[in-house]
Design a protein around this motif. Structure first.
Motif, PDB file in Angstrom:
ATOM      1  N   SER A 140       0.820  -1.218   0.000  1.00 20.43           N
ATOM      2  CA  SER A 140       0.000   0.000   0.000  1.00 20.43           C
ATOM      3  C   SER A 140       0.850   1.262   0.000  1.00 20.43           C
ATOM      4  CB  SER A 140      -0.942   0.008   1.208  1.00 20.43           C
ATOM      5  OG  SER A 140      -0.230   0.200   2.417  1.00 20.43           O
ATOM      6  N   LEU A 141       2.122   1.158   0.399  1.00 20.73           N
ATOM      7  CA  LEU A 141       2.992   2.333   0.348  1.00 20.73           C
ATOM      8  C   LEU A 141       3.126   2.836  -1.088  1.00 20.73           C
ATOM      9  CD1 LEU A 141       5.840   1.238   2.806  1.00 20.73           C
ATOM     10  CD2 LEU A 141       3.890   2.730   3.280  1.00 20.73           C
ATOM     11  N   THR A 142       3.272   1.898  -2.012  1.00 19.21           N
ATOM     12  CA  THR A 142       3.303   2.274  -3.431  1.00 19.21           C
ATOM     13  C   THR A 142       1.896   2.497  -3.962  1.00 19.21           C
ATOM     14  OG1 THR A 142       5.368   1.056  -3.789  1.00 19.21           O
ATOM     15  CG2 THR A 142       4.024   1.530  -5.729  1.00 19.21           C
ATOM     16  N   ALA A 145       0.639   5.982  -3.302  1.00 20.98           N
ATOM     17  CA  ALA A 145       1.271   6.943  -4.214  1.00 20.98           C
ATOM     18  C   ALA A 145       0.622   6.900  -5.595  1.00 20.98           C
ATOM     19  CB  ALA A 145       2.769   6.653  -4.316  1.00 20.98           C
ATOM     20  N   ILE A 146       0.273   5.702  -6.053  1.00 22.26           N
ATOM     21  CA  ILE A 146      -0.389   5.569  -7.360  1.00 22.26           C
ATOM     22  C   ILE A 146      -1.780   6.198  -7.321  1.00 22.26           C
ATOM     23  CG2 ILE A 146      -1.363   3.905  -8.997  1.00 22.26           C
ATOM     24  CD1 ILE A 146       0.963   2.033  -8.261  1.00 22.26           C
ATOM     25  N   PHE A 147      -2.524   5.929  -6.254  1.00 22.33           N
ATOM     26  CA  PHE A 147      -3.865   6.502  -6.140  1.00 22.33           C
ATOM     27  C   PHE A 147      -3.816   8.027  -6.027  1.00 22.33           C
ATOM     28  CE2 PHE A 147      -5.348   2.255  -4.248  1.00 22.33           C
ATOM     29  CZ  PHE A 147      -5.780   1.813  -5.493  1.00 22.33           C
ATOM     30  N   GLU A 148      -2.793   8.535  -5.348  1.00 21.51           N
ATOM     31  CA  GLU A 148      -2.650   9.991  -5.269  1.00 21.51           C
ATOM     32  C   GLU A 148      -2.346  10.575  -6.646  1.00 21.51           C
ATOM     33  OE1 GLU A 148       0.047  11.323  -2.306  1.00 21.51           O
ATOM     34  OE2 GLU A 148      -1.131  10.561  -0.633  1.00 21.51           O
ATOM     35  N   ARG A 184       2.703  17.838 -11.185  1.00 20.01           N
ATOM     36  CA  ARG A 184       2.048  16.573 -10.848  1.00 20.01           C
ATOM     37  C   ARG A 184       3.077  15.449 -10.689  1.00 20.01           C
ATOM     38  NH1 ARG A 184      -2.118  15.081 -15.197  1.00 20.01           N
ATOM     39  NH2 ARG A 184      -3.069  17.030 -14.472  1.00 20.01           N
ATOM     40  N   LEU A 185       4.040  15.389 -11.600  1.00 18.10           N
ATOM     41  CA  LEU A 185       5.083  14.365 -11.508  1.00 18.10           C
ATOM     42  C   LEU A 185       5.961  14.582 -10.277  1.00 18.10           C
ATOM     43  CD1 LEU A 185       6.153  14.078 -15.256  1.00 18.10           C
ATOM     44  CD2 LEU A 185       4.889  12.391 -13.915  1.00 18.10           C
ATOM     45  N   PHE A 186       6.303  15.846 -10.018  1.00 19.78           N
ATOM     46  CA  PHE A 186       7.114  16.142  -8.838  1.00 19.78           C
ATOM     47  C   PHE A 186       6.387  15.725  -7.565  1.00 19.78           C
ATOM     48  CE2 PHE A 186       7.853  19.156  -5.342  1.00 19.78           C
ATOM     49  CZ  PHE A 186       9.187  18.907  -5.088  1.00 19.78           C
ATOM     50  N   GLU A 187       5.111  16.028  -7.501  1.00 23.44           N
ATOM     51  CA  GLU A 187       4.345  15.715  -6.297  1.00 23.44           C
ATOM     52  C   GLU A 187       4.187  14.207  -6.115  1.00 23.44           C
ATOM     53  OE1 GLU A 187       1.407  18.306  -3.805  1.00 23.44           O
ATOM     54  OE2 GLU A 187       1.068  18.339  -5.954  1.00 23.44           O
ATOM     55  N   SER A 188       4.000  13.492  -7.205  1.00 24.37           N
ATOM     56  CA  SER A 188       3.894  12.034  -7.119  1.00 24.37           C
ATOM     57  C   SER A 188       5.210  11.424  -6.652  1.00 24.37           C
ATOM     58  CB  SER A 188       3.503  11.457  -8.484  1.00 24.37           C
ATOM     59  OG  SER A 188       2.252  11.960  -8.902  1.00 24.37           O
ATOM     60  N   TRP A 189       6.315  11.959  -7.159  1.00 20.65           N
ATOM     61  CA  TRP A 189       7.632  11.485  -6.714  1.00 20.65           C
ATOM     62  C   TRP A 189       7.836  11.781  -5.231  1.00 20.65           C
ATOM     63  CZ3 TRP A 189      11.767  14.828  -5.225  1.00 20.65           C
ATOM     64  CH2 TRP A 189      12.968  14.167  -4.943  1.00 20.65           C
ATOM     65  N   MET A 190       7.428  12.959  -4.794  1.00 25.22           N
ATOM     66  CA  MET A 190       7.547  13.319  -3.381  1.00 25.22           C
ATOM     67  C   MET A 190       6.769  12.340  -2.504  1.00 25.22           C
ATOM     68  SD  MET A 190       9.417  15.970  -2.475  1.00 25.22           S
ATOM     69  CE  MET A 190       8.644  16.289  -0.898  1.00 25.22           C
ATOM     70  N   GLN A 191       5.537  12.091  -2.884  1.00 21.83           N
ATOM     71  CA  GLN A 191       4.704  11.210  -2.077  1.00 21.83           C
ATOM     72  C   GLN A 191       5.266   9.791  -2.054  1.00 21.83           C
ATOM     73  OE1 GLN A 191       2.084  11.996  -0.191  1.00 21.83           O
ATOM     74  NE2 GLN A 191       2.185  14.154  -0.735  1.00 21.83           N
ATOM     75  N   TRP A 192       5.806   9.336  -3.173  1.00 21.77           N
ATOM     76  CA  TRP A 192       6.311   7.966  -3.244  1.00 21.77           C
ATOM     77  C   TRP A 192       7.514   7.773  -2.327  1.00 21.77           C
ATOM     78  CZ3 TRP A 192       9.412   5.167  -7.581  1.00 21.77           C
ATOM     79  CH2 TRP A 192       9.318   3.781  -7.390  1.00 21.77           C
ATOM     80  N   MET A 194       8.437   9.622   0.170  1.00 23.28           N
ATOM     81  CA  MET A 194       8.047   9.838   1.563  1.00 23.28           C
ATOM     82  C   MET A 194       7.352   8.604   2.135  1.00 23.28           C
ATOM     83  SD  MET A 194       6.703  13.803   1.398  1.00 23.28           S
ATOM     84  CE  MET A 194       6.054  13.811   3.077  1.00 23.28           C
ATOM     85  N   LEU A 195       6.480   7.998   1.349  1.00 22.43           N
ATOM     86  CA  LEU A 195       5.770   6.802   1.807  1.00 22.43           C
ATOM     87  C   LEU A 195       6.722   5.628   2.017  1.00 22.43           C
ATOM     88  CD1 LEU A 195       2.651   7.140  -0.484  1.00 22.43           C
ATOM     89  CD2 LEU A 195       2.524   6.847   1.994  1.00 22.43           C
ATOM     90  N   LEU A 196       7.601   5.400   1.047  1.00 16.78           N
ATOM     91  CA  LEU A 196       8.524   4.270   1.163  1.00 16.78           C
ATOM     92  C   LEU A 196       9.476   4.448   2.339  1.00 16.78           C
ATOM     93  CD1 LEU A 196       9.477   3.494  -2.554  1.00 16.78           C
ATOM     94  CD2 LEU A 196       7.994   2.166  -1.060  1.00 16.78           C
ATOM     95  N   SER A 197      10.030   5.639   2.463  1.00 16.09           N
ATOM     96  CA  SER A 197      10.995   5.880   3.532  1.00 16.09           C
ATOM     97  C   SER A 197      10.317   5.950   4.894  1.00 16.09           C
ATOM     98  CB  SER A 197      11.753   7.186   3.254  1.00 16.09           C
ATOM     99  OG  SER A 197      12.694   7.444   4.264  1.00 16.09           O
ATOM    100  N   GLY A 198       9.219   6.707   4.973  1.00 17.38           N
ATOM    101  CA  GLY A 198       8.536   6.867   6.253  1.00 17.38           C
ATOM    102  C   GLY A 198       7.870   5.600   6.745  1.00 17.38           C
ATOM    103  N   GLY A 199       7.454   4.745   5.816  1.00 17.15           N
ATOM    104  CA  GLY A 199       6.771   3.523   6.224  1.00 17.15           C
ATOM    105  C   GLY A 199       7.692   2.377   6.581  1.00 17.15           C
ATOM    106  N   THR A 200       8.971   2.490   6.234  1.00 20.05           N
ATOM    107  CA  THR A 200       9.891   1.363   6.424  1.00 20.05           C
ATOM    108  C   THR A 200       9.988   0.933   7.874  1.00 20.05           C
ATOM    109  OG1 THR A 200      11.211   2.040   4.513  1.00 20.05           O
ATOM    110  CG2 THR A 200      12.247   0.556   6.089  1.00 20.05           C
ATOM    111  N   TRP A 201      10.342   1.869   8.745  1.00 22.42           N
ATOM    112  CA  TRP A 201      10.579   1.483  10.145  1.00 22.42           C
ATOM    113  C   TRP A 201       9.277   1.327  10.917  1.00 22.42           C
ATOM    114  CZ3 TRP A 201      14.706  -0.349   8.917  1.00 22.42           C
ATOM    115  CH2 TRP A 201      15.733   0.338   8.277  1.00 22.42           C
TER     116      TRP A 201
END
Length: 385
Positions: A140-142, A145-148, A184-192, A194-201
């Protein structure tokens, strides 16, 4: 067990994170440990992304709090604002602290060195559910980001995203300017990232750590049931102390930022998702709307399942201590054993100076339901007028 059930998922996740350089850690196949990367480009990129996350979250806060938004738009924006704050908090490691990798390694070494000769404990219903939830949460982390991205594709002016900060947002959308695509691309990259890194731990230390600690307690309980002599009791006490040391390092990393952030933000996400899904589901185009139930599902499972299992660590340690106290009667060295048992403290998942107990999930759900009903009633009265 960590190395059997979750290490393959973590290794795959770290490879994805290495690809977009959103974590300063990687898995070393030779040592079998999570280590801090020696790739300077990956470290620099991670630091830049961390600063971008902080600036992005700050801009989102300003936009939601003082921007020209309607009340409905503020509610919509608050969901992503809370998510951004949570991710920025849980990913922040600008000083490149080694603690996250060391804690994962502690679990791996604990299982190899201490539990290697002990029988495997059967899984409980909660841990079986977590074995399903953890891979789903990782995917769901990815997925979020796709849904956003889809949400921005169909409704680019949705607050609090960057395009909604421009007064001429709808003109950009109507005319199809390239600026819109770039943002839009920048924001999608930001969210992706952030989600992957923030969700890891959150997933691989908090969630997996809770499951592993409960599994270790089930192993301990099975050993306590077989106590017949002093040597058996001594083995159980040493195993409890080993789990206690692991719990200390687990809490030292989580109790300052990650668990408090989860305790504050996760109920907030559930509350806003419930309100939006009930009252504003017609205002958001599909498939972008799917980001809301996806976030709500993750938050709801965390608030119910994860926090319930976290409270069981406290319950499990109390049962283990009580079981050893009962078994110590009749042993030759019972006085010494009693003193050793009294020296063992009850374990718990801490946040700040408090901890998660069995009532925490109920309190959270009561808060979310009551506030959702209150907000819905306020909206219905406003519409009636």
């Amino acid at each position: 067990m960590y190395h059997i059930d979750y290490l393959p998922l973590l290794k795959l996740h770290l490879r994805v994170c290495k690809f977009i350089k959103c974590l300063p850690f990687e898995y070393d196949e030779k040592s079998g440990l999570v280590i801090r990367t020696q790739n300077s480009r990956q470290v620099i990129t991670f630091k830049i992304q961390s600063i971008f996350s902080l600036l992005y979250s700050f801009a989102t806060i300003l936009h939601v709090c003082i921007g020209r938004l309607t009340l409905t738009e503020r509610f919509l924006g608050s969901l992503f604002l809370i998510l951004d704050i949570l991710l920025t908090t849980t990913r922040w490691n600008y000083s490149l602290d080694k603690s996250p990798g060391q804690i994962v390694n502690s679990f791996l070494q604990f299982e190899k060195q201490i539990l290697e000769d002990l029988p495997t404990a059967p899984s409980s219903l909660g841990t079986k559910l977590m074995k399903i939830f953890i891979p789903v949460a990782t995917l769901s982390l990815t997925g979020i980001a796709i849904f956003e991205f889809l949400l921005l594709l169909f409704a680019p002016c949705t607050p609090p995203f960057l395009l909604s900060m421009f007064p001429t947002c709808r003109q950009y959308y109507a005319n199809g300017y390239l600026v819109q695509c770039g943002i839009r691309l920048f924001e999608s990259w930001m969210q992706w990232h952030m989600l992957l890194s923030g969700g890891t731990w959150v997933i691989y230390i908090l969630f997996v750590g809770i499951v592993c600690l409960l599994t270790y307690f089930r192993v301990l309980h099975s050993q306590i049931a077989q106590i017949k002599k002093d040597q058996d009791m001594d083995t159980c006490i040493r195993l409890y102390r080993s789990i206690q040391i692991l719990e200390k390092s687990f809490n030292d990393f989580l109790m300052v930022m990650i668990v408090p952030a989860m305790m504050i933000c996760s109920p907030g996400i559930q509350l806003i998702v419930q309100y939006v899904c009930i009252n504003h589901h017609k205002d958001i185009a599909m498939p972008g709307f799917l980001v809301f139930p996806t976030l709500g599902l993750d938050a709801g499972i965390n608030n119910v399942l994860v926090f319930t299992l976290a409270s069981h660590i406290n319950i499990g340690s109390e049962k283990a201590l009580q079981g050893m106290k009962e078994k110590v009667m009749g042993l030759e060295k019972r006085k010494l054993m009693k003193r050793q048992i009294r020296a063992c403290s009850v374990l718990k998942v801490k946040f700040g100076s408090n901890f998660i107990d069995r009532g925490t999930p109920l309190v959270i759900q009561n808060f979310c339901v009551n506030q959702t009903v209150a907000l819905t009633l306020i909206k219905s009265r406003h519409v009636a007028r």
